[in-house]
Design a protein around this motif. Structure first.
Motif, PDB file in Angstrom:
ATOM      1  N   GLY A 166     111.033  35.371  67.940  1.00 29.89           N
ATOM      2  CA  GLY A 166     112.000  34.029  68.340  1.00 29.89           C
ATOM      3  C   GLY A 166     112.626  34.369  69.607  1.00 29.89           C
ATOM      4  O   GLY A 166     112.695  33.344  70.419  1.00 29.89           O
ATOM      5  N   VAL A 167     113.318  35.389  69.742  1.00 32.03           N
ATOM      6  CA  VAL A 167     113.902  35.815  71.002  1.00 32.03           C
ATOM      7  C   VAL A 167     113.046  36.064  72.205  1.00 32.03           C
ATOM      8  O   VAL A 167     113.188  35.466  73.171  1.00 32.03           O
ATOM      9  N   ALA A 168     111.944  36.657  71.719  1.00 31.63           N
ATOM     10  CA  ALA A 168     110.888  36.927  73.052  1.00 31.63           C
ATOM     11  C   ALA A 168     110.247  35.432  73.447  1.00 31.63           C
ATOM     12  O   ALA A 168     110.204  35.146  74.579  1.00 31.63           O
ATOM     13  N   TYR A 169     110.207  34.406  72.455  1.00 28.78           N
ATOM     14  CA  TYR A 169     109.732  33.264  72.615  1.00 28.78           C
ATOM     15  C   TYR A 169     110.796  32.445  73.732  1.00 28.78           C
ATOM     16  O   TYR A 169     110.150  31.868  74.693  1.00 28.78           O
ATOM     17  N   THR A 170     111.929  32.599  73.238  1.00 26.48           N
ATOM     18  CA  THR A 170     113.043  31.890  74.233  1.00 26.48           C
ATOM     19  C   THR A 170     113.219  32.563  75.573  1.00 26.48           C
ATOM     20  O   THR A 170     113.414  31.835  76.429  1.00 26.48           O
ATOM     21  N   LEU A 171     112.814  33.786  75.619  1.00 25.60           N
ATOM     22  CA  LEU A 171     112.837  34.410  77.096  1.00 25.60           C
ATOM     23  C   LEU A 171     111.640  34.225  77.914  1.00 25.60           C
ATOM     24  O   LEU A 171     111.524  34.089  79.093  1.00 25.60           O
ATOM     25  N   VAL A 172     110.390  33.928  77.111  1.00 26.15           N
ATOM     26  CA  VAL A 172     109.041  33.739  77.730  1.00 26.15           C
ATOM     27  C   VAL A 172     109.272  31.934  78.495  1.00 26.15           C
ATOM     28  O   VAL A 172     108.710  31.669  79.309  1.00 26.15           O
ATOM     29  N   PHE A 173     109.624  31.030  77.421  1.00 26.25           N
ATOM     30  CA  PHE A 173     109.675  29.821  77.816  1.00 26.25           C
ATOM     31  C   PHE A 173     110.972  29.277  78.136  1.00 26.25           C
ATOM     32  O   PHE A 173     111.599  29.199  77.628  1.00 26.25           O
ATOM     33  N   ARG A 174     110.737  28.738  79.658  1.00 25.57           N
ATOM     34  CA  ARG A 174     112.286  28.309  80.098  1.00 25.57           C
ATOM     35  C   ARG A 174     112.604  26.892  79.447  1.00 25.57           C
ATOM     36  O   ARG A 174     113.613  26.493  79.423  1.00 25.57           O
ATOM     37  N   ARG A 175     111.478  26.094  79.186  1.00 24.12           N
ATOM     38  CA  ARG A 175     112.065  24.761  78.584  1.00 24.12           C
ATOM     39  C   ARG A 175     111.193  24.771  77.097  1.00 24.12           C
ATOM     40  O   ARG A 175     110.148  24.296  77.415  1.00 24.12           O
ATOM     41  N   PRO A 176     111.713  25.166  76.279  1.00 24.54           N
ATOM     42  CA  PRO A 176     110.915  25.189  74.904  1.00 24.54           C
ATOM     43  C   PRO A 176     110.770  23.645  74.298  1.00 24.54           C
ATOM     44  O   PRO A 176     111.669  23.061  74.497  1.00 24.54           O
ATOM     45  N   THR A 177     109.650  23.633  73.603  1.00 25.31           N
ATOM     46  CA  THR A 177     109.479  22.449  73.114  1.00 25.31           C
ATOM     47  C   THR A 177     108.812  22.819  71.681  1.00 25.31           C
ATOM     48  O   THR A 177     108.562  24.044  71.482  1.00 25.31           O
ATOM     49  N   TRP A 178     108.565  21.907  70.715  1.00 27.39           N
ATOM     50  CA  TRP A 178     108.043  22.268  69.436  1.00 27.39           C
ATOM     51  C   TRP A 178     106.666  22.439  69.627  1.00 27.39           C
ATOM     52  O   TRP A 178     106.145  23.488  68.980  1.00 27.39           O
TER      53      TRP A 178
END
Length: 120
Positions: A42-54
């Motif tokens: 989850g942390v990695a996802y948040t670092l990879v995607f600057r504008r997270p979406t569902w």
């Protein structure tokens, strides 16, 4: 369902502390491992995607599922592969979608706190 979806926690626990230990402890260790994986991915996802979406979260979950489906069946000697993959795929897509929503809210709150405008 003849497949036990949470049995994998026991297998994870046995990989860390060995077989023949207290069943509750083995399950707890395996579950802790799985929760840690979910947290760090989850942390990695948040670092990879600057504008997270569902939907980017759902794609992330699908990516995790594909990696897992490649490695786990032979490594963990999974017998009921079809049922395992059905349950696992649904779980990972839901995980990713919720992760995307939560990350989007968190990024929005941080940006608002820091006085940053959301960039299109």
């Amino acid at each position: 369902m003849s497949f036990q979806p949470f049995h994998v926690f026991t297998i994870f626990g046995e990989l860390f502390i060995g077989a023949g230990r207290n069943a509750a402890l083995t399950f707890a260790v395996g579950m802790a491992y799985h929760v840690c994986n979910g947290t760090f991915f989850g942390v990695a996802y948040t670092l990879v995607f600057r504008r997270p979406t569902w939907w980017t979260g759902a794609l992330w979950g699908i990516g995790l599922e594909l990696c897992m489906a490649t490695l786990y069946p032979s490594w963990l000697r999974i017998v009921m592969l079809r049922e395992f993959l059905e349950v696992s795929a649904i779980g990972h897509v839901v995980y990713g979608s919720v992760l995307g929503l939560v990350a989007a809210k968190g990024v929005s709150l941080i940006n608002r706190r820091d006085g940053k405008e959301a960039t299109p």
